[in-house]
Design an enzyme around this catalytic site. Structure first.
Site, PDB file in Angstrom:
ATOM      1  N   THR A  94       0.959  -8.804  12.449  1.00 32.47           N
ATOM      2  CA  THR A  94       1.417  -7.515  11.952  1.00 32.47           C
ATOM      3  C   THR A  94       1.125  -7.388  10.349  1.00 32.47           C
ATOM      4  O   THR A  94       1.486  -8.410   9.793  1.00 32.47           O
ATOM      5  CB  THR A  94       2.786  -6.829  12.195  1.00 32.47           C
TER       6      THR A  94
ATOM      7  N   THR B 251       0.915  -1.164  -0.150  1.00 30.82           N
ATOM      8  CA  THR B 251      -0.002  -0.012   0.008  1.00 30.82           C
ATOM      9  C   THR B 251       1.023   1.342  -0.131  1.00 30.82           C
ATOM     10  O   THR B 251       1.571   1.555  -1.072  1.00 30.82           O
ATOM     11  CB  THR B 251      -0.899   0.026   1.221  1.00 30.82           C
TER      12      THR B 251
ATOM     13  N   SER C 108      -6.756  10.767  -0.158  1.00 27.40           N
ATOM     14  CA  SER C 108      -7.086  11.725  -1.640  1.00 27.40           C
ATOM     15  C   SER C 108      -6.103  11.379  -2.684  1.00 27.40           C
ATOM     16  O   SER C 108      -5.692  10.436  -2.542  1.00 27.40           O
ATOM     17  CB  SER C 108      -6.620  12.978  -1.127  1.00 27.40           C
TER      18      SER C 108
ATOM     19  N   LYS D 259       4.217  -6.736   3.920  1.00 31.56           N
ATOM     20  CA  LYS D 259       3.933  -5.331   3.623  1.00 31.56           C
ATOM     21  C   LYS D 259       3.786  -4.793   4.942  1.00 31.56           C
ATOM     22  O   LYS D 259       3.311  -5.310   5.596  1.00 31.56           O
ATOM     23  CB  LYS D 259       2.765  -5.264   2.388  1.00 31.56           C
TER      24      LYS D 259
END
Length: 409
Positions: free
Chosen positions: A194, A157, A409, A183
């Protein structure tokens, strides 16, 4: 979303990971949220592969996590089916249907039971979506056999680099191999697991022993890191053992033949955990916090986490200010047995305070020089017992605020 540049703590490159017999990796680029990189992964496993898993203990865990907990009861797996860009967490019935549709489609494609499909999703929370784009792409996904690098990229991500690690060991004289990827960059303080992590081995280890090994190694790796003290709704770490190495059966968790494998597994998991910290959102420094002299390992870890999670400690290090008083503060607030007159605080191996006060010959210059580096060591001795723990974290910079203020955003 804010474009993130490569972390200054990133390794030189992605490692050359060995193939694991019984594992096929498939990826596809669908542009769910992130453009120009794979964002869906299916790790196909040999029939009979033993699977262990640890999951977030968040009470708002995603539908994918809840499904994984149930699937784990069967002990075997045929696939890990992962998407990045939307965690589908806190999306009610839509999230449950998303997971159910992924599971049903993968089980049908692989000709296996639905309980042998493990799913994971990572990304924004609370945005319902359907699985159609992913399930419709299954034929193309399964037709595209990928390497470790694309697999590691497919689960990213806000990560600025893909994370991989491997190791080898022997069990009863047979060579076994371990390789995996993970990741994680933000929303990182493990609570049972995690981020997302997927580890594979060709070793023959039964489910119950594999589960015990994973849980034990997690406590000293993934459960010993923090970026920002926030436990994800989607944390999942899965370990698959295909058994293709053909090693003789181990008798139990304490079988000496398993010792090398345990060490190698923990090495891989710790390496991946460190890479997550090195990729902490906005991070510029990697911090090791060692606590000794606690009355128990549990209290040592509580203390280390309090120091590692303190915004005042983390911002002082980001600003290269050797403000050791903030470390004392963090020790005092966390509720463990501590006494100023027994406490010793060191930075970079240099003792700053002991016996309730700053050392008489304190010279801040070498400490300040250490703080200016990228790798920071903090040592605290509570002076009570034999309990000890190590936690790894990173500093807190304005970059963390920028990334997370603009995340949607």
């Amino acid at each position: 979303m804010v474009a993130t540049s490569l972390s200054p703590l990133a390794p030189a490159g992605f490692p050359d990971l060995p193939a694991i017999s019984g594992v096929k990796l498939h990826t596809v680029t669908l542009g769910i949220r992130y453009k120009g990189r794979p964002d869906v992964l299916l790790a196909e496993l040999e029939p009979g592969t033993q699977v262990a898993g640890v999951f977030t203990t968040s009470t708002t865990a995603s539908a994918a996590v809840r499904w994984g907990r149930e699937a784990l009861k069967g002990g075997t797996g045929r696939a890990f089916f992962v998407n990045a860009g939307n965690s589908v967490a806190f999306t009610g019935k839509a999230g449950e249907k998303f997971v159910a549709d992924k599971v049903e489609a993968a089980a049908k494609a692989l000709g296996c039971d639905k309980t042998e499909i493990f799913t994971a999703s990572t990304g924004v929370i609370g945005e319902p979506t359907t699985a159609n784009r992913i399930t419709d792409a299954l034929p193309d996904l399964l037709a595209n056999q990928s390497g470790w690098l694309d697999a590691a990229k497919a689960i990213m991500t806000t990560d600025t680099f893909p994370k991989g690690a491997s190791a080898t060991a022997t069990i009863h004289g047979a060579k076994v191999t371990i390789a995996g990827f993970a990741k994680g960059s933000g929303m990182i303080e493990p609570n049972m697991a995690t981020m997302l992590g997927f580890i594979f081995t060709d070793a023959a280890v039964p489910h119950d022993l594999l589960q015990a090994l994973l849980a034990d190694c997690t406590n000293r790796s993934f459960n010993a890191i923090t970026v920002d003290s926030d436990t994800s709704t989607s944390d999942t770490v899965l370990l698959a053992a295909t058994g293709k190495a053909g090693n003789a059966t181990v008798s139990g968790i304490d079988d000496p033949a398993l010792a090398g494998f345990r060490t190698a597994l923990e090495d891989v998991m710790r390496d991946l955990a460190h890479q997550v910290v090195r990729d902490g959102e906005g991070a510029s420094k990697f911090i090791t916090v060692n606590v000794t002299g606690a009355i128990s390992e549990k209290e040592a870890k509580i203390t280390a986490k309090a120091i590692a999670n303190s915004p005042l400690v983390k911002t002082a290090i980001a600003g290269e200010d050797a403000n050791w008083g903030r470390i004392v503060m963090a020790v005092g607030k966390c509720g463990v047995q501590a006494d100023p007159n027994k406490l010793t605080v060191s930075i970079g191996g240099i003792v700053l305070a002991k016996n309730g006060e700053r050392v008489a010959d304190y010279d801040e210059a070498p400490v300040a020089a250490h703080i200016k580096g990228q790798y920071i060591d903090i040592d605290v001795d509570l002076g009570f017992g034999d309990g000890k723990a190590t936690v790894w974290t990173c500093d807190l910079t304005h970059g963390y605020i920028s990334i997370n203020a603009d995340y949607r955003s």
